[in-house]
Write an enzyme that holds these catalytic residues in place. Structure first.
Site, PDB file in Angstrom:
ATOM      1  N   ASP A 194       0.032   8.479 -55.441  1.00  0.00           N
ATOM      2  CA  ASP A 194       1.026   8.086 -54.433  1.00  0.00           C
ATOM      3  C   ASP A 194       0.659   6.759 -53.766  1.00  0.00           C
ATOM      4  O   ASP A 194      -0.450   6.594 -53.261  1.00  0.00           O
ATOM      5  CB  ASP A 194       1.129   9.166 -53.344  1.00  0.00           C
ATOM      6  CG  ASP A 194       1.737  10.441 -53.895  1.00  0.00           C
ATOM      7  OD1 ASP A 194       2.962  10.498 -54.045  1.00  0.00           O
ATOM      8  OD2 ASP A 194       0.965  11.369 -54.203  1.00  0.00           O
ATOM      9  N   ASP A 254      -4.541   3.459 -52.232  1.00  0.00           N
ATOM     10  CA  ASP A 254      -3.915   2.891 -51.019  1.00  0.00           C
ATOM     11  C   ASP A 254      -4.214   3.675 -49.753  1.00  0.00           C
ATOM     12  O   ASP A 254      -3.880   3.224 -48.665  1.00  0.00           O
ATOM     13  CB  ASP A 254      -2.384   2.867 -51.187  1.00  0.00           C
ATOM     14  CG  ASP A 254      -1.798   4.265 -51.115  1.00  0.00           C
ATOM     15  OD1 ASP A 254      -2.339   5.165 -51.785  1.00  0.00           O
ATOM     16  OD2 ASP A 254      -0.832   4.468 -50.356  1.00  0.00           O
ATOM     17  N   ASP A 296      -5.292   6.142 -58.185  1.00  0.00           N
ATOM     18  CA  ASP A 296      -4.617   7.042 -57.263  1.00  0.00           C
ATOM     19  C   ASP A 296      -3.126   7.134 -57.680  1.00  0.00           C
ATOM     20  O   ASP A 296      -2.629   6.244 -58.372  1.00  0.00           O
ATOM     21  CB  ASP A 296      -4.785   6.410 -55.870  1.00  0.00           C
ATOM     22  CG  ASP A 296      -3.958   7.063 -54.822  1.00  0.00           C
ATOM     23  OD1 ASP A 296      -4.020   8.284 -54.708  1.00  0.00           O
ATOM     24  OD2 ASP A 296      -3.221   6.333 -54.113  1.00  0.00           O
TER      25      ASP A 296
HETATM   26  O1  LIG Z   1      -4.213  10.682 -53.389  1.00  0.00           O
HETATM   27  P1  LIG Z   1      -2.755  10.415 -53.541  1.00  0.00           P
HETATM   28  O2  LIG Z   1      -2.250  10.561 -54.932  1.00  0.00           O
HETATM   29  O3  LIG Z   1      -2.336   9.097 -52.930  1.00  0.00           O
HETATM   30  O4  LIG Z   1      -2.071  11.547 -52.666  1.00  0.00           O
HETATM   31  C1  LIG Z   1      -2.152  11.460 -51.258  1.00  0.00           C
HETATM   32  C2  LIG Z   1      -1.000  12.217 -50.659  1.00  0.00           C
HETATM   33  O5  LIG Z   1       0.167  11.687 -51.277  1.00  0.00           O
HETATM   34  C3  LIG Z   1       1.398  12.324 -51.009  1.00  0.00           C
HETATM   35  O6  LIG Z   1       1.822  11.980 -49.729  1.00  0.00           O
HETATM   36  C4  LIG Z   1       2.080  10.602 -49.573  1.00  0.00           C
HETATM   37  O7  LIG Z   1       3.135  10.201 -50.467  1.00  0.00           O
HETATM   38  C5  LIG Z   1       4.424  10.831 -50.194  1.00  0.00           C
HETATM   39  C6  LIG Z   1       5.384  10.407 -51.295  1.00  0.00           C
HETATM   40  O8  LIG Z   1       5.500   9.021 -51.375  1.00  0.00           O
HETATM   41  C7  LIG Z   1       4.858  10.443 -48.779  1.00  0.00           C
HETATM   42  O9  LIG Z   1       6.117  11.026 -48.489  1.00  0.00           O
HETATM   43  C8  LIG Z   1       3.799  10.914 -47.770  1.00  0.00           C
HETATM   44  O10 LIG Z   1       4.134  10.481 -46.458  1.00  0.00           O
HETATM   45  C9  LIG Z   1       2.425  10.320 -48.120  1.00  0.00           C
HETATM   46  O11 LIG Z   1       1.415  10.850 -47.291  1.00  0.00           O
HETATM   47  C10 LIG Z   1       1.295  13.816 -51.194  1.00  0.00           C
HETATM   48  O12 LIG Z   1       2.513  14.422 -50.840  1.00  0.00           O
HETATM   49  C11 LIG Z   1       0.128  14.394 -50.436  1.00  0.00           C
HETATM   50  O13 LIG Z   1       0.035  15.774 -50.681  1.00  0.00           O
HETATM   51  C12 LIG Z   1      -1.110  13.700 -50.973  1.00  0.00           C
HETATM   52  O14 LIG Z   1      -2.278  14.209 -50.423  1.00  0.00           O
END
Ligand SMILES: O=P(O)(O)OC[C@H]1O[C@H](O[C@H]2O[C@H](CO)[C@@H](O)[C@H](O)[C@H]2O)[C@H](O)[C@@H](O)[C@@H]1O
Length: 274
Positions: free
Chosen positions: A26, A221, A24
């Protein structure tokens, strides 16, 4: 990672030719930050991914649109040997220059575009809302929205889904996501990716031989990663959750635990030194 966890991993890996890394983005490779547009790999992680993908099938499986991650000016990962499943698996692409380019539910893209327009228009008056276009997924970020305004955001999303029943909502960390309503998710995308990676790397790829070929290691995560963890339980792979605190057993389908992106990087580096 504790010694007992490492021993479990080693004993599972003995049963196959190679680990296949599905990672993953983020909160796993890139630390969580308050501005979703500012999440980047820490120094050294792109080089690590390059070395890893030189030796083992390696993919990023993310909620982000592939375009943000893969290649070209400003791409956030841009590592030539890496495979991608973006938009929570709705778009799968091979490494730079490869022919692998697979989309799921492309016929629902216009619905997602329409949803983005509606969300922009209706959520504009609510302070702190950020809307992110992840191609097959419209992400509504609520991290900077006051608790008092959250029900209003919820109501807008629910109202949208009444008008667009071919879409559905899922939840992540301070984010509500609107995506096509079909039975497809990170777990399904991971299975398909591993088959493709084995084929493209010339490894045995049939359903039975694959079990002895590539052992999936999925590290994530967020809520959407649970679909991938569930596919790997019971010895079918190595599901690892990233959390600041050791997870309670019922809170995740993962079987192993890493604390943060730094520990993830250290864990991945181990495979280069062994
Ligand atoms: O599947 P992932 O790569 O983990 O993506 C899931 C979401 O991640 C992002 O949002 C998350 O991370 C951001 C940056 O650290 C944070 O600000 C936010 O609160 C988290 O939810 C991304 O922006 C989403 O579009 C993804 O779906």
């Amino acid at each position: 990672m504790e010694r007992a966890q490492l021993l479990r991993i080693q004993s599972r890996l003995k049963r196959c030719l190679t680990p296949a890394f599905c990672l993953d983005y983020d909160g796993t490779l890139a630390p969580i930050v308050t501005n979703p547009a500012a999440a980047r790999l820490p120094d050294g992680v792109a080089a690590l991914l390059q070395q890893l993908s030189d030796r083992h099938p390696t993919a990023i499986v993310s909620g982000r649109a592939v375009e943000k991650l893969q290649a070209g000016r400003g791409a956030w990962v841009d590592v030539p040997g890496v495979y991608y499943a973006g938009s929570h698996g709705f778009e799968i692409r091979g490494p730079n220059g490869s022919q692998l380019n697979y989309t799921v539910a492309a016929q629902l893209l216009p619905e997602v575009r329409r949803a983005l327009e509606v969300l922009h228009a209706k959520l504009a008056p609510i302070p702190g809302v950020q809307i992110e276009d992840n191609k097959f997924v419209a992400s509504v970020h609520t991290r900077n929205v006051s608790a008092a305004d959250l029900p209003a955001v919820d109501a807008v999303v629910n109202g949208l889904l009444e008008e667009q029943p071919l879409l559905t909502r899922t939840a992540g960390i301070h984010v509500i996501e609107v995506r096509p309503q079909i039975h497809w998710h990170k777990g399904k995308a991971m299975g398909w990716l591993i088959k493709c990676m084995c084929e493209m790397l010339g490894l045995p790829s049939g359903a039975d031989s694959r079990k002895a070929t590539a052992m999936p290691i999925f590290i994530g995560d967020d809520v959407s990663d649970e679909d991938a963890f569930a596919e790997l339980r019971g010895g079918r792979g190595i599901p690892i959750v990233v959390r600041a605190e050791a997870p309670l057993r019922r809170s995740t389908a993962a079987e192993l635990w890493l604390r943060d992106p730094q520990q993830v990087a250290e864990f991945l580096a181990m495979f280069l030194n062994s």
